[in-house]
Motif scaffolding. Structure first.
Motif, PDB file in Angstrom:
ATOM      1  N   ASN A  33      35.581  12.013  12.540  1.00  0.00           N
ATOM      2  CA  ASN A  33      34.322  11.624  11.894  1.00  0.00           C
ATOM      3  C   ASN A  33      34.469  11.919  10.410  1.00  0.00           C
ATOM      4  O   ASN A  33      34.142  12.979   9.910  1.00  0.00           O
ATOM      5  CB  ASN A  33      33.122  12.350  12.512  1.00  0.00           C
ATOM      6  CG  ASN A  33      33.248  13.857  12.490  1.00  0.00           C
ATOM      7  OD1 ASN A  33      34.331  14.404  12.628  1.00  0.00           O
ATOM      8  ND2 ASN A  33      32.118  14.539  12.329  1.00  0.00           N
ATOM      9  N   LEU A  34      34.997  10.935   9.691  1.00  0.00           N
ATOM     10  CA  LEU A  34      35.321  11.083   8.285  1.00  0.00           C
ATOM     11  C   LEU A  34      35.048   9.774   7.569  1.00  0.00           C
ATOM     12  O   LEU A  34      35.456   8.697   8.044  1.00  0.00           O
ATOM     13  CB  LEU A  34      36.788  11.470   8.128  1.00  0.00           C
ATOM     14  CG  LEU A  34      37.257  11.837   6.725  1.00  0.00           C
ATOM     15  CD1 LEU A  34      36.586  13.129   6.256  1.00  0.00           C
ATOM     16  CD2 LEU A  34      38.781  11.992   6.699  1.00  0.00           C
ATOM     17  N   ASN A  35      34.383   9.863   6.424  1.00  0.00           N
ATOM     18  CA  ASN A  35      33.990   8.649   5.709  1.00  0.00           C
ATOM     19  C   ASN A  35      35.181   7.787   5.317  1.00  0.00           C
ATOM     20  O   ASN A  35      35.061   6.564   5.219  1.00  0.00           O
ATOM     21  CB  ASN A  35      33.165   9.016   4.473  1.00  0.00           C
ATOM     22  CG  ASN A  35      33.960   9.731   3.412  1.00  0.00           C
ATOM     23  OD1 ASN A  35      34.641   9.110   2.584  1.00  0.00           O
ATOM     24  ND2 ASN A  35      33.872  11.055   3.387  1.00  0.00           N
ATOM     25  N   TRP A  36      36.345   8.387   5.070  1.00  0.00           N
ATOM     26  CA  TRP A  36      37.521   7.606   4.660  1.00  0.00           C
ATOM     27  C   TRP A  36      37.796   6.439   5.622  1.00  0.00           C
ATOM     28  O   TRP A  36      38.211   5.363   5.206  1.00  0.00           O
ATOM     29  CB  TRP A  36      38.762   8.494   4.649  1.00  0.00           C
ATOM     30  CG  TRP A  36      38.835   9.546   3.600  1.00  0.00           C
ATOM     31  CD1 TRP A  36      37.852  10.427   3.243  1.00  0.00           C
ATOM     32  CD2 TRP A  36      39.961   9.861   2.771  1.00  0.00           C
ATOM     33  NE1 TRP A  36      38.308  11.274   2.259  1.00  0.00           N
ATOM     34  CE2 TRP A  36      39.596  10.949   1.951  1.00  0.00           C
ATOM     35  CE3 TRP A  36      41.249   9.338   2.676  1.00  0.00           C
ATOM     36  CZ2 TRP A  36      40.482  11.517   1.033  1.00  0.00           C
ATOM     37  CZ3 TRP A  36      42.133   9.905   1.756  1.00  0.00           C
ATOM     38  CH2 TRP A  36      41.741  10.964   0.947  1.00  0.00           C
ATOM     39  N   ILE A  37      37.581   6.695   6.908  1.00  0.00           N
ATOM     40  CA  ILE A  37      37.925   5.692   7.919  1.00  0.00           C
ATOM     41  C   ILE A  37      36.981   4.498   7.838  1.00  0.00           C
ATOM     42  O   ILE A  37      37.416   3.337   7.911  1.00  0.00           O
ATOM     43  CB  ILE A  37      37.898   6.337   9.319  1.00  0.00           C
ATOM     44  CG1 ILE A  37      38.977   7.432   9.386  1.00  0.00           C
ATOM     45  CG2 ILE A  37      38.115   5.298  10.414  1.00  0.00           C
ATOM     46  CD1 ILE A  37      38.837   8.376  10.560  1.00  0.00           C
ATOM     47  N   LEU A  38      35.697   4.758   7.649  1.00  0.00           N
ATOM     48  CA  LEU A  38      34.760   3.648   7.484  1.00  0.00           C
ATOM     49  C   LEU A  38      34.986   2.910   6.171  1.00  0.00           C
ATOM     50  O   LEU A  38      34.760   1.706   6.089  1.00  0.00           O
ATOM     51  CB  LEU A  38      33.324   4.166   7.559  1.00  0.00           C
ATOM     52  CG  LEU A  38      32.819   4.488   8.960  1.00  0.00           C
ATOM     53  CD1 LEU A  38      31.440   5.129   8.911  1.00  0.00           C
ATOM     54  CD2 LEU A  38      32.792   3.227   9.827  1.00  0.00           C
TER      55      LEU A  38
END
Length: 618
Positions: A185-190
């Motif tokens: 759950n990490l913004n980088w992935i989105l």
């Protein structure tokens, strides 16, 4: 709510949300507050627009990129003036910001600035193909690169576009993305999934990978439509959401469309309700107080303003437009003499890096903010008129306790943010922010004292303290995980009141049973009562006062029962009618925090209760 023109395809608004009869808590946890807001909006008098328009985004962008132009090397990359090297994703964000100026007609396609933007895009694509992006931050390249490509391609030569096309086809995302194909759950992935959607939209890849990454992230959305990652950072809640909302605005209709549409719509209204009257995003954990916080608000709010306008719901559209303009207005307050921004809300020289994160960089975070403002301009419907937003009207208490441990309350331009369990590294427990209409937003205070910037053990918030049996001062600000009882006492158009009660009976080595903080907001001021139960010793109130913002020292005026702070022509006054054995002390201690230098005021007293008021003064 206006029921006219109920479009089936408004892209971003669930169909049920367009009908008043179905706007209930099953659709949004804040549905009751949303209804009350829309009713109050109808009766608002004396509302004054910001006067800002769509092209005002371009004015800020142009000033910023012209300030950055002197840092561009011959290959097209931005070299940070402090770090003396290219940092992170400053170059692709510069390209996107310039492309918006070209697309708007603000500068011609053969203007040297336009050419510099195309060089930046070419350099960024070269590094993406070679997987040599700065700092292994390839996850953040694709979105601004694709937005720049879409705006530049009608103004660049055929040879240049063909070169870009070949590079966009040749990217190996397994090498490019630091968090390729991961389920964290990490913004980088989105962020990189959103970029992959745009690459697929332009025909350079398939949408399969983006769909898979989005699916992994859906469980990280809360009931309020907020995105949560470790530490519960409020800046990255909206950071993740604004990319996804941009995808929907750019015609994403994939397999996760329905759930994204519902979550993002809920989150948009939540963001509207927690925005400060000064247009600021709430503080909370890492990357708070950066000007890109407000820029991402502008993106999200412009998207939903346009969506509601498309549905024929002009006052809802106007509320989101107002919030976007308040965000832009906040950014305008943090512009340096050369046109670039103070990337954190203080006025220290950029070489000091005051209040920075370890990853905060002048070029990168200014250009990130400008890429966001470019999106806001792209998504903006300039015909929408401003109507009052929740930041103007208030009358509500919003609890985002699980997992964000925050309470927000406001009324007619006065606003409070409360942290029920501060992480201690970035934020203390207690009142973090008091923003007062006509006051100075950073004086209220706008942030507490915590260890990352102030040093180990230095944690203070506006709130109570008491002396234990060994003579040590104990601060409520230093407690976490006590799970207080929260009561919403009053929500009306004349008063908003809530209380937070902490039970200390099970805390080791503690001689206090309970502390109750009751906070009341009117259109005039904010009044706070601290009540100590089961304890007869010496108590005190703490107010972390901002005494220096990096450019100016705060003027301080003290009386027997009040202290007033003045900065940049605006003031905030703390006062109490409490007069029994009160001892008001201005400490000589100084602590760093994100807005500058803070020094605590202590109010010592023996009674079991103290009531005080914060109000704006001239």
């Amino acid at each position: 709510m206006n029921n006219s023109k109920l479009f089936k395809d408004t892209t971003l608004i669930p169909l049920k949300a367009l009908s008043e009869t179905t706007l209930d808590n099953s659709l949004h946890p804040l549905s009751g507050k949303l209804k009350a807001f829309l009713q109050s909006q109808e009766n608002t008098t004396g509302f004054i627009s910001t006067g800002l328009k769509k092209d005002d985004y371009l004015k800020v962008i142009e000033a910023q990129v012209r300030a950055m132009l002197k840092y561009q090397n011959k290959e097209g990359r931005l070299i940070d003036p402090v770090e003396k090297t290219e940092k992170y994703y400053s170059t692709p964000c510069f390209a996107h910001a310039v492309s918006a100026l070209v697309a708007s007609g603000a500068i011609e396609k053969d203007n040297p600035l336009a050419i510099s933007g195309m060089k930046a895009l070419d350099a960024s694509l070269t590094d993406m193909v070679n997987a040599t992006v700065n700092g292994n931050h390839g996850d953040f390249y694709t979105w601004p690169v694709m937005l720049a490509y879409r705006l530049f391609k009608t103004n660049a030569s055929k040879e240049q576009v063909n070169s870009w096309d070949e590079k966009l086809k040749s990217i190996n995302i397994e090498k490019l993305y630091a968090f390729y194909n991961q389920e964290k759950n990490l913004n980088w992935i989105l962020v990189h999934a959103s970029g992959e959607y745009l690459r697929a939209k332009e025909g350079f890849t398939t949408v399969d990978y983006a769909e898979r990454m989005i699916k992994y992230q859906l469980s990280n959305f809360t009931d309020l439509g907020m995105y949560d990652e470790p530490g519960n950072p409020l800046a990255y809640d909206l950071f993740a959401r604004h990319y996804l909302a941009g995808m929907l605005q750019l015609d994403y209709k994939g397999q996760h469309y329905s759930i994204l549409k519902h979550n993002l719509w809920k989150g948009a209204w939540t963001s509207l309700f927690v925005q400060s009257p000064f247009g600021e995003l709430p503080t909370g954990y890492r990357s708070s107080h950066h000007i890109w916080n407000e820029a991402e608000q502008s993106v999200l709010f412009e998207i939903y303003a346009s969506a509601y306008a498309k549905a024929g719901l002009n006052k809802e559209a106007g509320a989101f437009k107002r919030a976007a303009m308040l965000s832009l207005s906040s950014i305008q307050n943090w512009i340096r003499e050369d046109g670039s921004g103070y990337i954190v809300k203080n006025r220290f020289p950029i070489e000091k890096k005051h209040g920075y994160e370890r990853y905060s960089v002048h070029t990168c975070y200014n250009m990130l903010a400008m890429s966001m403002l470019a999106q806001a301009w792209q998504f903006s419907n300039g015909a929408i008129e401003e109507y009052p937003a929740p930041a103007d009207i208030g009358g509500a208490v919003v609890t985002a306790v699980k997992p964000f441990h925050k309470i927000f309350a406001s009324l007619k331009g006065n606003y409070v943010e409360y942290d029920t369990s501060g992480d201690q590294k970035y934020n203390p427990t207690g009142i973090l922010r008091v923003h007062l209409q006509d006051g100075h937003p950073q004086l209220g205070p706008s942030e507490g004292i915590a260890e990352l910037y102030s040093g180990e053990g230095n944690v203070m918030a506006l709130g109570p303290s008491w002396k234990d049996d060994e003579g040590n001062w104990i601060y409520l600000a230093k407690f976490k995980d006590l799970e207080p009882e929260i009561k919403i006492v009053t929500e009306s158009d004349s008063e908003v009141t809530f209380s937070v009660s902490y039970n200390f009976e099970k805390v080791d080595n503690n001689n206090l049973k309970q502390i109750v903080e009751t906070i009341s907001i009117t259109d005039k001021n904010v009044t706070i009562t601290n009540e100590f139960k089961g304890f007869e010793g010496i108590k005190r109130l703490v107010w972390p006062m901002l005494i220096n913002d990096g450019r100016e020292k705060t003027a301080i005026k003290q009386t027997d029962n009040s202290v007033s702070l003045y900065l940049e022509g605006k003031g905030v006054k703390w006062s109490t009618n409490f007069s029994k054995n009160i001892n008001l002390i201005l400490s000589n201690e100084q602590f760093e925090h994100r807005n500058g230098i803070s020094s605590p005021m202590f109010v010592e007293f023996k009674e079991n209760k103290i009531t005080y008021t914060l109000e704006a003064v001239k």
